[in-house]
Write a protein that holds these residues in place. Structure first.
Motif, PDB file in Angstrom:
ATOM      1  N   UNK A 293     120.349 -16.235 -14.487  1.00  0.00           N
ATOM      2  CA  UNK A 293     118.941 -16.536 -14.878  1.00  0.00           C
ATOM      3  C   UNK A 293     118.783 -17.933 -15.569  1.00  0.00           C
ATOM      4  N   UNK A 294     119.938 -18.411 -16.355  1.00  0.00           N
ATOM      5  CA  UNK A 294     120.134 -19.685 -16.832  1.00  0.00           C
ATOM      6  C   UNK A 294     119.895 -20.819 -15.541  1.00  0.00           C
ATOM      7  N   UNK A 295     120.645 -20.352 -14.596  1.00  0.00           N
ATOM      8  CA  UNK A 295     120.415 -21.445 -13.350  1.00  0.00           C
ATOM      9  C   UNK A 295     119.033 -21.643 -12.638  1.00  0.00           C
ATOM     10  N   UNK A 296     118.678 -20.440 -12.785  1.00  0.00           N
ATOM     11  CA  UNK A 296     117.211 -20.116 -11.991  1.00  0.00           C
ATOM     12  C   UNK A 296     116.448 -21.009 -12.911  1.00  0.00           C
ATOM     13  N   UNK A 297     116.503 -20.681 -14.228  1.00  0.00           N
ATOM     14  CA  UNK A 297     115.429 -21.499 -14.976  1.00  0.00           C
ATOM     15  C   UNK A 297     115.503 -23.081 -14.970  1.00  0.00           C
TER      16      UNK A 297
ATOM     17  N   UNK B 132     114.140 -24.412 -11.673  1.00  0.00           N
ATOM     18  CA  UNK B 132     112.678 -24.007 -11.569  1.00  0.00           C
ATOM     19  C   UNK B 132     112.181 -25.082 -12.642  1.00  0.00           C
ATOM     20  N   UNK B 133     112.761 -25.711 -13.445  1.00  0.00           N
ATOM     21  CA  UNK B 133     112.257 -26.615 -14.488  1.00  0.00           C
ATOM     22  C   UNK B 133     112.281 -28.089 -13.862  1.00  0.00           C
ATOM     23  N   UNK B 134     113.215 -28.172 -12.662  1.00  0.00           N
ATOM     24  CA  UNK B 134     113.126 -29.550 -12.429  1.00  0.00           C
ATOM     25  C   UNK B 134     114.291 -30.389 -12.870  1.00  0.00           C
ATOM     26  N   UNK B 135     115.296 -29.538 -13.379  1.00  0.00           N
ATOM     27  CA  UNK B 135     116.384 -30.377 -14.241  1.00  0.00           C
ATOM     28  C   UNK B 135     117.438 -30.876 -13.341  1.00  0.00           C
ATOM     29  N   UNK B 136     117.451 -30.405 -12.048  1.00  0.00           N
ATOM     30  CA  UNK B 136     118.605 -30.684 -11.006  1.00  0.00           C
ATOM     31  C   UNK B 136     117.868 -31.730 -10.111  1.00  0.00           C
TER      32      UNK B 136
ATOM     33  N   UNK C 213     124.715 -29.927 -19.542  1.00  0.00           N
ATOM     34  CA  UNK C 213     124.422 -29.789 -21.039  1.00  0.00           C
ATOM     35  C   UNK C 213     123.165 -28.865 -20.972  1.00  0.00           C
ATOM     36  N   UNK C 214     122.064 -29.134 -19.836  1.00  0.00           N
ATOM     37  CA  UNK C 214     120.921 -28.303 -20.014  1.00  0.00           C
ATOM     38  C   UNK C 214     121.220 -26.964 -19.453  1.00  0.00           C
ATOM     39  N   UNK C 215     122.076 -26.918 -18.352  1.00  0.00           N
ATOM     40  CA  UNK C 215     122.655 -25.284 -18.071  1.00  0.00           C
ATOM     41  C   UNK C 215     123.161 -24.868 -19.196  1.00  0.00           C
ATOM     42  N   UNK C 216     124.232 -25.343 -19.858  1.00  0.00           N
ATOM     43  CA  UNK C 216     124.930 -24.672 -21.042  1.00  0.00           C
ATOM     44  C   UNK C 216     123.971 -24.186 -22.035  1.00  0.00           C
ATOM     45  N   UNK C 217     123.015 -25.229 -22.439  1.00  0.00           N
ATOM     46  CA  UNK C 217     121.993 -24.969 -23.476  1.00  0.00           C
ATOM     47  C   UNK C 217     121.273 -23.727 -22.911  1.00  0.00           C
ATOM     48  N   UNK C 218     120.773 -23.538 -21.819  1.00  0.00           N
ATOM     49  CA  UNK C 218     120.015 -22.503 -21.491  1.00  0.00           C
ATOM     50  C   UNK C 218     120.801 -21.158 -21.627  1.00  0.00           C
ATOM     51  N   UNK C 219     122.244 -21.133 -21.211  1.00  0.00           N
ATOM     52  CA  UNK C 219     123.002 -19.891 -21.245  1.00  0.00           C
ATOM     53  C   UNK C 219     123.152 -19.396 -22.724  1.00  0.00           C
TER      54      UNK C 219
ATOM     55  N   UNK D  80     134.724 -25.405 -18.679  1.00  0.00           N
ATOM     56  CA  UNK D  80     134.011 -26.486 -18.647  1.00  0.00           C
ATOM     57  C   UNK D  80     133.040 -26.530 -17.533  1.00  0.00           C
ATOM     58  N   UNK D  81     131.772 -26.656 -17.512  1.00  0.00           N
ATOM     59  CA  UNK D  81     130.800 -26.600 -16.464  1.00  0.00           C
ATOM     60  C   UNK D  81     130.957 -27.845 -15.604  1.00  0.00           C
ATOM     61  N   UNK D  82     131.027 -27.415 -14.244  1.00  0.00           N
ATOM     62  CA  UNK D  82     131.184 -28.496 -13.232  1.00  0.00           C
ATOM     63  C   UNK D  82     129.898 -28.901 -12.657  1.00  0.00           C
ATOM     64  N   UNK D  83     129.628 -30.109 -12.640  1.00  0.00           N
ATOM     65  CA  UNK D  83     128.196 -30.632 -11.965  1.00  0.00           C
ATOM     66  C   UNK D  83     128.854 -31.804 -11.136  1.00  0.00           C
ATOM     67  N   UNK D  84     129.165 -31.754  -9.811  1.00  0.00           N
ATOM     68  CA  UNK D  84     129.987 -32.876  -8.813  1.00  0.00           C
ATOM     69  C   UNK D  84     128.681 -33.172  -7.930  1.00  0.00           C
ATOM     70  N   UNK D  85     128.449 -34.493  -8.059  1.00  0.00           N
ATOM     71  CA  UNK D  85     127.215 -34.940  -7.135  1.00  0.00           C
ATOM     72  C   UNK D  85     127.922 -36.015  -6.370  1.00  0.00           C
ATOM     73  N   UNK D  86     127.462 -36.405  -5.256  1.00  0.00           N
ATOM     74  CA  UNK D  86     127.553 -37.360  -4.239  1.00  0.00           C
ATOM     75  C   UNK D  86     129.365 -37.280  -3.609  1.00  0.00           C
TER      76      UNK D  86
END
Length: 363
Positions: A153-157, A160-164, A175-181, A192-198
Motif C-alpha cells: 500500500x505504501x508503494x501504491x501511495x 500515485x502521489x507522483x513521488x517516483x 525516504x518517502x517510501x519508508x515514511x509511508x510505511x 535498507x531500502x534499495x532505489x537503484x536508477x539508471x
C-alpha cells in the motif's frame, strides 16, 4: 494456557524432540530471533534455557522486567545481563547442554566454558531451530500477509502521489517510501531500502544515493516493512518518462522468468528446479551471465531465511513454507531489472502476498 502460549510450547516440544537423537539434556538459546520464536519475547537482550522435560528458564536484564512478564508469562524469568553464562550457571551437573553454534562467537563460547558447572558438557547445535521454522503456522502466515499488504500500500501511495519521477533523487524516493510505511504502521524497515536508477539499476544491492532520476531510466525499488517481528520483501522496476527498447526487452525476459518461477513453486518441487525455471528463460534469452544471484529465499522472522531457491539449493518445497521469487538481469553501464514476489506454498498454486502490479509502468 493461552493460545499463544500453547503455540510457543509446541515449538519448544518440537525442538527437544529433534535434539533427542543428539543425547542433549538441555539447550541454551541466545539468538534473539530464536528466543522470540520459542517464547514470544521481543526484547534486545534475552536467553532461554530449555530442558528435555520441557521445563524452562528465561533470562534478561532489568530493562525488561515488566516486558518479559507480559510477553512470556508461562516461563520463569531470571535477571542477568550476560544471559548465556547466567543460564548455564543454573544447569545441574553431568548434563549435555547444547548451544547455538552458528550464532555464538568465540568470546561468548569462552564465557560459557568458564560459567559451566563441573561435569557439564557443551555441545554445538546447528540448523535445528531453522529446520522447525521452515514451515509456518497459520498465525505466522497471517502476520506475513498483513505486513506485505501494508508495504505494498505504501508503494501504491508513493507512485500515485507522483513521488517516483524525474528530478527526484534515489534517496528522496527511498525516504518517502519508508515514511509511508511507518505512517501505515510499520515499526521499521526490514532492510535498507534499495532505489537503484539508471546505471545504478545494474547493481543488485545498490542502496540509494543522491543520483537524480532521469527520463529513460530504469528504477528498481526493493523494499520491506517490519511489524511484530515479521518482515515483507518486494521488488518492482519502473521506467521514468519513457521505456527504451533495451528496457522493454530485459523487462519482458525477467517478467517471464519470474512468472515461471512462481508457477514452479508447488509442494514437492525441488528448490534447484524452481531456480532453474527462472534461470533457463534468462539464459535462453542471452542474458544468463547477467543473472548473478539466486532466485529466492524464505521470509518470516528474518527477511532472509530458509528455504533457498538457488543453483545449490537443497530439498523440496512443502506446504506452509514461504519463498520469494526474484530473478533479475543486470547489465553493467546500461541498467537492470528485478521483479520480486513473496509467496506462500499451498496445497496447489502458491499464494502471492505482494500484490502490486507487475506489468512495466512508465512513470
Amino acid at each position: 494456557m493461552a493460545l499463544a502460549d500453547t503455540r510457543y510450547g509446541n515449538r519448544r516440544r518440537k525442538l527437544m524432540t529433534e535434539l533427542t537423537g543428539q543425547r542433549i539434556d538441555a539447550i541454551i538459546v541466545t539468538h534473539l530471533t530464536h528466543v522470540r520464536y520459542l517464547t514470544g519475547f521481543s526484547g534486545s537482550n534475552g536467553g532461554l534455557l530449555l530442558r528435555k522435560d520441557l521445563s524452562a528458564v528465561m533470562a534478561t536484564d532489568g530493562r525488561y522486567t515488566t516486558q518479559i512478564a507480559e510477553e512470556v508469562p508461562d516461563i520463569e524469568a531470571s535477571l542477568g545481563r550476560d544471559v548465556g553464562p547466567h543460564l548455564l550457571g543454573q544447569v545441574s551437573q553431568d548434563l549435555r547442554v547444547g548451544y547455538e553454534a552458528d550464532y555464538v562467537t568465540v568470546s561468548q563460547l569462552e564465557r560459557l566454558e568458564k560459567a559451566k558447572p563441573e561435569g557439564v558438557t557443551l555441545v554445538p547445535v546447528s540448523g535445528v531451530i531453522e529446520k522447525i521454522r521452515l514451515v509456518k503456522d497459520h498465525v505466522e502466515l497471517q502476520k506475513l500477509e498483513e505486513i506485505a499488504a501494508l508495504a505494498n500500500q505504501a508503494l501504491t501511495d508513493l507512485v500515485e502521489a507522483g513521488e517516483v519521477a524525474a528530478g527526484r533523487t534515489e534517496r528522496q524516493v527511498a525516504a518517502d517510501l519508508e515514511y509511508r510505511m511507518r505512517m501505515l504502521g510499520s515499526e521499521r524497515v526490514s532492510f535498507d531500502t534499495i532505489v537503484a536508477s539508471g546505471e545504478n539499476s545494474a547493481k543488485p544491492h545498490h542502496g540509494a544515493d543522491d543520483r537524480e532520476l532521469r527520463k529513460g531510466d530504469l528504477v528498481t525499488i526493493d523494499f520491506g516493512a517490519h511489524l511484530r517481528g515479521f518482515n515483507s520483501d518486494c521488488t518492482r522496476t519502473f521506467a521514468i518518462g519513457e521505456a527504451t527498447d533495451f528496457a522493454r526487452e530485459i523487462y519482458d525476459v525477467v517478467l517471464r522468468a519470474q512468472e515461471a518461477g512462481v508457477k514452479a513453486a508447488v509442494p514437492g518441487a525441488k528448490l534447484v528446479d524452481v531456480d532453474a525455471a527462472c534461470r533457463d528463460i534468462i539464459t535462453e534469452a542471452g542474458y544468463g551471465e547477467y543473472f548473478v544471484h539466486s532466485t529466492g529465499h524464505g521470509i518470516g522472522l528474518d527477511v532472509h531465511e530458509g528455504p533457498s531457491a538457488a543453483k545449490t539449493g537443497k530439498g523440496e518445497l512443502v506446504e506452509g513454507m514461504t519463498l520469494t521469487i526474484e530473478p533479475g538481469i543486470y547489465v553493467p553501464g546500461k541498467g537492470g531489472v528485478r521483479i520480486e514476489d513473496s509467496l506462500f506454498i499451498t496445497s496447489g498454486a502458491p499464494k502471492i502476498i505482494t500484490a502490486y502490479p507487475k506489468e512495466l509502468q512508465v512513470l
